[in-house]
Design a protein around this motif. Structure first.
Motif, PDB file in Angstrom:
ATOM      1  N   LEU A  31     -26.978  16.361   8.930  1.00  0.00           N
ATOM      2  CA  LEU A  31     -27.515  17.153   7.815  1.00  0.00           C
ATOM      3  C   LEU A  31     -26.458  17.338   6.738  1.00  0.00           C
ATOM      4  O   LEU A  31     -25.289  17.524   7.059  1.00  0.00           O
ATOM      5  CB  LEU A  31     -27.857  18.570   8.299  1.00  0.00           C
ATOM      6  N   ASP A  32     -26.881  17.325   5.503  1.00  0.00           N
ATOM      7  CA  ASP A  32     -25.985  17.735   4.418  1.00  0.00           C
ATOM      8  C   ASP A  32     -26.847  18.201   3.257  1.00  0.00           C
ATOM      9  O   ASP A  32     -27.888  17.608   2.985  1.00  0.00           O
ATOM     10  CB  ASP A  32     -25.078  16.563   3.977  1.00  0.00           C
ATOM     11  N   LYS A  33     -26.379  19.248   2.593  1.00  0.00           N
ATOM     12  CA  LYS A  33     -27.150  19.736   1.444  1.00  0.00           C
ATOM     13  C   LYS A  33     -27.070  18.745   0.287  1.00  0.00           C
ATOM     14  O   LYS A  33     -27.950  18.707  -0.558  1.00  0.00           O
ATOM     15  CB  LYS A  33     -26.663  21.113   1.020  1.00  0.00           C
ATOM     16  N   PRO A  37     -24.110   8.999  -2.536  1.00  0.00           N
ATOM     17  CA  PRO A  37     -22.715   9.419  -2.662  1.00  0.00           C
ATOM     18  C   PRO A  37     -22.590  10.769  -3.379  1.00  0.00           C
ATOM     19  O   PRO A  37     -23.285  11.000  -4.366  1.00  0.00           O
ATOM     20  CB  PRO A  37     -22.068   8.312  -3.490  1.00  0.00           C
ATOM     21  N   ARG A  38     -21.680  11.605  -2.874  1.00  0.00           N
ATOM     22  CA  ARG A  38     -21.405  12.886  -3.514  1.00  0.00           C
ATOM     23  C   ARG A  38     -19.889  13.069  -3.612  1.00  0.00           C
ATOM     24  O   ARG A  38     -19.143  12.492  -2.839  1.00  0.00           O
ATOM     25  CB  ARG A  38     -22.046  14.040  -2.736  1.00  0.00           C
ATOM     26  N   ASN A  39     -19.484  13.890  -4.581  1.00  0.00           N
ATOM     27  CA  ASN A  39     -18.046  14.082  -4.740  1.00  0.00           C
ATOM     28  C   ASN A  39     -17.568  15.298  -3.970  1.00  0.00           C
ATOM     29  O   ASN A  39     -18.375  16.140  -3.586  1.00  0.00           O
ATOM     30  CB  ASN A  39     -17.694  14.241  -6.221  1.00  0.00           C
ATOM     31  N   CYS A  42     -10.746  17.013  -4.287  1.00  0.00           N
ATOM     32  CA  CYS A  42      -9.713  16.583  -3.336  1.00  0.00           C
ATOM     33  C   CYS A  42      -8.757  15.634  -4.054  1.00  0.00           C
ATOM     34  O   CYS A  42      -9.165  14.909  -4.962  1.00  0.00           O
ATOM     35  CB  CYS A  42     -10.401  15.842  -2.183  1.00  0.00           C
ATOM     36  N   GLY A  43      -7.480  15.641  -3.634  1.00  0.00           N
ATOM     37  CA  GLY A  43      -6.537  14.672  -4.191  1.00  0.00           C
ATOM     38  C   GLY A  43      -6.847  13.253  -3.715  1.00  0.00           C
ATOM     39  O   GLY A  43      -6.437  12.282  -4.329  1.00  0.00           O
ATOM     40  N   GLY A  44      -7.548  13.143  -2.607  1.00  0.00           N
ATOM     41  CA  GLY A  44      -7.930  11.828  -2.086  1.00  0.00           C
ATOM     42  C   GLY A  44      -6.786  11.049  -1.458  1.00  0.00           C
ATOM     43  O   GLY A  44      -6.912   9.856  -1.190  1.00  0.00           O
ATOM     44  N   GLY A 263     -13.086  20.040  11.333  1.00  0.00           N
ATOM     45  CA  GLY A 263     -12.595  19.854   9.963  1.00  0.00           C
ATOM     46  C   GLY A 263     -12.275  21.186   9.290  1.00  0.00           C
ATOM     47  O   GLY A 263     -11.775  22.127   9.911  1.00  0.00           O
ATOM     48  N   ASP A 264     -12.565  21.264   7.992  1.00  0.00           N
ATOM     49  CA  ASP A 264     -12.270  22.491   7.236  1.00  0.00           C
ATOM     50  C   ASP A 264     -12.999  23.705   7.819  1.00  0.00           C
ATOM     51  O   ASP A 264     -12.509  24.832   7.718  1.00  0.00           O
ATOM     52  CB  ASP A 264     -12.692  22.328   5.770  1.00  0.00           C
ATOM     53  N   ALA A 265     -14.148  23.501   8.397  1.00  0.00           N
ATOM     54  CA  ALA A 265     -14.896  24.628   8.991  1.00  0.00           C
ATOM     55  C   ALA A 265     -14.085  25.273  10.108  1.00  0.00           C
ATOM     56  O   ALA A 265     -14.238  26.465  10.397  1.00  0.00           O
ATOM     57  CB  ALA A 265     -16.243  24.125   9.522  1.00  0.00           C
TER      58      ALA A 265
HETATM   59  C1  LIG Z   1      -7.941  20.687  -4.300  1.00  0.00           C
HETATM   60  C2  LIG Z   1      -7.872  20.016  -2.959  1.00  0.00           C
HETATM   61  C3  LIG Z   1      -7.119  18.855  -2.804  1.00  0.00           C
HETATM   62  C4  LIG Z   1      -7.041  18.224  -1.549  1.00  0.00           C
HETATM   63  N1  LIG Z   1      -6.350  17.053  -1.444  1.00  0.00           N
HETATM   64  C5  LIG Z   1      -6.295  16.406  -0.250  1.00  0.00           C
HETATM   65  C6  LIG Z   1      -5.655  15.142  -0.132  1.00  0.00           C
HETATM   66  O1  LIG Z   1      -5.151  14.582  -1.115  1.00  0.00           O
HETATM   67  N2  LIG Z   1      -5.646  14.530   1.087  1.00  0.00           N
HETATM   68  C7  LIG Z   1      -6.219  15.104   2.177  1.00  0.00           C
HETATM   69  O2  LIG Z   1      -6.143  14.527   3.283  1.00  0.00           O
HETATM   70  N3  LIG Z   1      -6.861  16.285   2.090  1.00  0.00           N
HETATM   71  C8  LIG Z   1      -6.940  16.948   0.908  1.00  0.00           C
HETATM   72  N4  LIG Z   1      -7.637  18.108   0.799  1.00  0.00           N
HETATM   73  C9  LIG Z   1      -8.326  18.628   1.982  1.00  0.00           C
HETATM   74  C10 LIG Z   1      -9.617  17.847   2.243  1.00  0.00           C
HETATM   75  O3  LIG Z   1     -10.366  17.769   1.054  1.00  0.00           O
HETATM   76  C11 LIG Z   1     -10.443  18.517   3.344  1.00  0.00           C
HETATM   77  O4  LIG Z   1      -9.603  18.907   4.401  1.00  0.00           O
HETATM   78  C12 LIG Z   1     -11.542  17.589   3.873  1.00  0.00           C
HETATM   79  O5  LIG Z   1     -12.468  17.287   2.866  1.00  0.00           O
HETATM   80  C13 LIG Z   1     -12.266  18.253   5.050  1.00  0.00           C
HETATM   81  O6  LIG Z   1     -13.371  17.470   5.446  1.00  0.00           O
HETATM   82  P1  LIG Z   1     -14.659  18.145   6.116  1.00  0.00           P
HETATM   83  O7  LIG Z   1     -15.543  17.041   6.520  1.00  0.00           O
HETATM   84  O8  LIG Z   1     -14.246  19.147   7.090  1.00  0.00           O
HETATM   85  O9  LIG Z   1     -15.321  18.995   4.936  1.00  0.00           O
HETATM   86  P2  LIG Z   1     -15.929  18.496   3.517  1.00  0.00           P
HETATM   87  O10 LIG Z   1     -15.278  17.260   3.081  1.00  0.00           O
HETATM   88  O11 LIG Z   1     -15.858  19.695   2.639  1.00  0.00           O
HETATM   89  O12 LIG Z   1     -17.432  18.178   3.864  1.00  0.00           O
HETATM   90  C14 LIG Z   1     -18.338  19.213   4.178  1.00  0.00           C
HETATM   91  C15 LIG Z   1     -19.757  18.719   3.924  1.00  0.00           C
HETATM   92  O13 LIG Z   1     -20.660  19.770   4.329  1.00  0.00           O
HETATM   93  C16 LIG Z   1     -21.688  19.890   3.371  1.00  0.00           C
HETATM   94  N5  LIG Z   1     -22.183  21.270   3.397  1.00  0.00           N
HETATM   95  C17 LIG Z   1     -21.537  22.385   3.024  1.00  0.00           C
HETATM   96  N6  LIG Z   1     -22.337  23.465   3.200  1.00  0.00           N
HETATM   97  C18 LIG Z   1     -23.499  23.005   3.701  1.00  0.00           C
HETATM   98  C19 LIG Z   1     -24.721  23.622   4.072  1.00  0.00           C
HETATM   99  N7  LIG Z   1     -24.902  24.936   3.929  1.00  0.00           N
HETATM  100  N8  LIG Z   1     -25.699  22.858   4.538  1.00  0.00           N
HETATM  101  C20 LIG Z   1     -25.545  21.510   4.654  1.00  0.00           C
HETATM  102  N9  LIG Z   1     -24.415  20.863   4.309  1.00  0.00           N
HETATM  103  C21 LIG Z   1     -23.404  21.604   3.836  1.00  0.00           C
HETATM  104  C22 LIG Z   1     -21.021  19.556   2.042  1.00  0.00           C
HETATM  105  O14 LIG Z   1     -21.988  19.103   1.076  1.00  0.00           O
HETATM  106  C23 LIG Z   1     -20.043  18.455   2.449  1.00  0.00           C
HETATM  107  O15 LIG Z   1     -20.608  17.166   2.309  1.00  0.00           O
HETATM  108  C24 LIG Z   1      -7.737  18.763  -0.448  1.00  0.00           C
HETATM  109  C25 LIG Z   1      -8.518  19.913  -0.608  1.00  0.00           C
HETATM  110  C26 LIG Z   1      -8.583  20.542  -1.841  1.00  0.00           C
HETATM  111  C27 LIG Z   1      -9.442  21.761  -2.010  1.00  0.00           C
END
Ligand SMILES: Cc1cc2nc3c(=O)[nH]c(=O)nc-3n(C[C@H](O)[C@H](O)[C@H](O)COP(=O)(O)OP(=O)(O)OC[C@H]3O[C@@H](n4cnc5c(N)ncnc54)[C@H](O)[C@@H]3O)c2cc1C
Length: 382
Positions: A31-33, A37-39, A42-44, A263-265
């Motif tokens: 699931l994803d809201k 492709p979505r942005n 992040c520095g990437g 992940g971030d969660a």
């Molecule tokens: C400014 C900045 C710069 C960064 N630069 C770097 C970098 O250069 N290199 C690096 O390794 N890390 C970097 N990070 C950290 C990195 O972006 C995150 O750690 C990484 O994206 C975590 O991945 P994730 O899958 O846990 O979460 P996310 O990538 O945030 O994915 C979460 C997904 O959940 C979906 N979602 C959210 N809420 C809901 C909901 N209620 N219902 C359904 N779907 C939902 C979102 O749409 C999203 O697709 C950076 C972060 C920030 C803020």
């Protein structure tokens, strides 16, 4: 509709979890809201650590044809160049629009059922109701829905701790806005308090940002404006975007029973480098593994203890990093660190290996401890 596993969020953590579980023959709903492709702000920066995890989880090497790969990086402090490190392990600068879409496609190819582009209305212990009324249930839920996780909110009342969370601001600078030839891969210590600034070249733009702990930076926008001016960029001319970042803020208990956070969660971002993509993919894989093992054992509530055991090493590394980062970021220590960084080739080499994902924190801690007496003596003398 009933699934073995519902994965909430299709970023690096969610797509890794969905791919890993689907490949083990599990019925997975992804699931994803957002529609891909979505942005994602992040520095990437994609390290060789990320690349190794990617290979392991998705079974092939990543296509880096849309990325920029650099072997040198410049470090700055308060407008002065500290050092340019050359011949470093490759650092890949990716666009998250491409990267995340590729990860998500892997998950679909592995057999995950696609529920992207549909917002969640309600979440329960075993089910998720989408805004369009669709109700999905599962034996195990994996919350990979980023720093504002609704599963974390469901479990703990809030997605993160406001006192310890990090925050970043970024812009995408087009080639026309930048002086010719200015495409540095650059990190600026002290561009924010307990944080730093970055300038990351991409194929068609440069990502410029400032980030750090949120609480000591009430005026992050002010820090960012100063940083942009230092890079000869006009802060008024650009649209700034911000996003929270769990900068060392990991959850020791990432879930409850059959509900896991990845992940971030789960707050799994490096407290020094800000790297999160690698830990998101790896924790997604570990969460999926724990979920599959718990299902095999017909004991879904054992998913969390299994996952916690698997995460032990990552947690240990992040804990050590959180302690070490005082030396780098705490305002009272930073001058001494910058002086040491400027003088010491060993420290610079370790920092570059850290950035490249080559050095693990226990190793770094041992070497810091060995240097600490001399470091403290120099600090006192100064
Ligand atoms: C400014 C900045 C710069 C960064 N630069 C770097 C970098 O250069 N290199 C690096 O390794 N890390 C970097 N990070 C950290 C990195 O972006 C995150 O750690 C990484 O994206 C975590 O991945 P994730 O899958 O846990 O979460 P996310 O990538 O945030 O994915 C979460 C997904 O959940 C979906 N979602 C959210 N809420 C809901 C909901 N209620 N219902 C359904 N779907 C939902 C979102 O749409 C999203 O697709 C950076 C972060 C920030 C803020």
């Amino acid at each position: 509709m009933h699934f073995d596993i519902i994965v909430l969020g299709a970023g690096p953590a969610g797509s890794a979890a969905a791919t890993w579980a689907a490949r083990q023959g599990r019925r997975v709903a992804l699931l994803d809201k957002a529609l891909f492709p979505r942005n994602k702000l992040c520095g990437g920066l994609f390290t060789e650590r990320s690349r190794a995890y990617y290979r392991e989880i998705f079974g092939q090497d990543i296509d880096l044809s849309n990325a920029v790969t650099r072997h040198e990086i410049a470090f700055w402090h308060e407008g002065r160049e500290l050092a340019v490190l050359e011949d470093i392990p490759p650092l890949h600068l990716t666009m998250r629009l491409d990267l995340d879409n590729c990860l998500y496609q892997h998950a679909l190819a592995a057999g995950a059922k696609d529920y992207t582009g549909r917002a969640v209305a309600e979440i329960g212990d075993h089910d998720v109701t989408l805004r369009d009324g669709t109700r999905l249930s599962a034996d195990i839920l994996i919350g990979a829905d980023g720093v504002n996780s609704i599963l974390a909110r469901h479990l703990f009342g809030a997605p993160f701790n406001k006192d310890t969370i990090g925050f970043g601001l970024e812009i995408e600078v087009s080639p026309e806005t930048q002086s010719p030839g200015a495409h540095p891969l650059r990190i600026d210590f002290a561009a924010a308090t307990w944080g730093y600034g970055w300038s990351f070249p991409k194929q068609n733009s440069t990502t410029v940002g400032v980030g750090g702990l949120h609480a000591p930076n009430p005026d992050m926008k002010g820090h960012f404006a100063r940083y942009l001016r230092a890079l000869d960029l006009d802060p008024e001319a650009v649209k700034v975007k911000g996003h929270y970042l769990p900068f060392g803020d990991f959850r020791p208990r990432p879930g409850r029973a059959h509900m896991l956070l990845a992940g971030d969660a789960a707050g799994l971002v490096d407290p020094i480098t800000g790297e999160g993509i690698a830990f998101a993919m790896k924790s997604g894989q570990l969460a999926a593994d724990a979920a599959c093992d718990a299902l095999d054992a017909n004991d879904p509530v054992s998913a969390l203890p299994r996952y916690q055991t698997a995460l032990k090493e990552m947690h240990r590394n992040l804990r050590i990093a959180r302690t070490l980062r005082r030396i780098i970021f705490a305002p009272r220590w930073q001058k001494a660190f910058i002086g040491t960084f400027r003088r010491s080739g060993t420290v610079r080499m370790q920092y570059r290996r850290l950035l490249a994902g080559e050095l693990e924190y226990p190793q770094l801690a041992r070497s810091v401890l060995a240097r600490l007496p001399r470091y403290l003596l120099n600090t006192v003398r100064r």
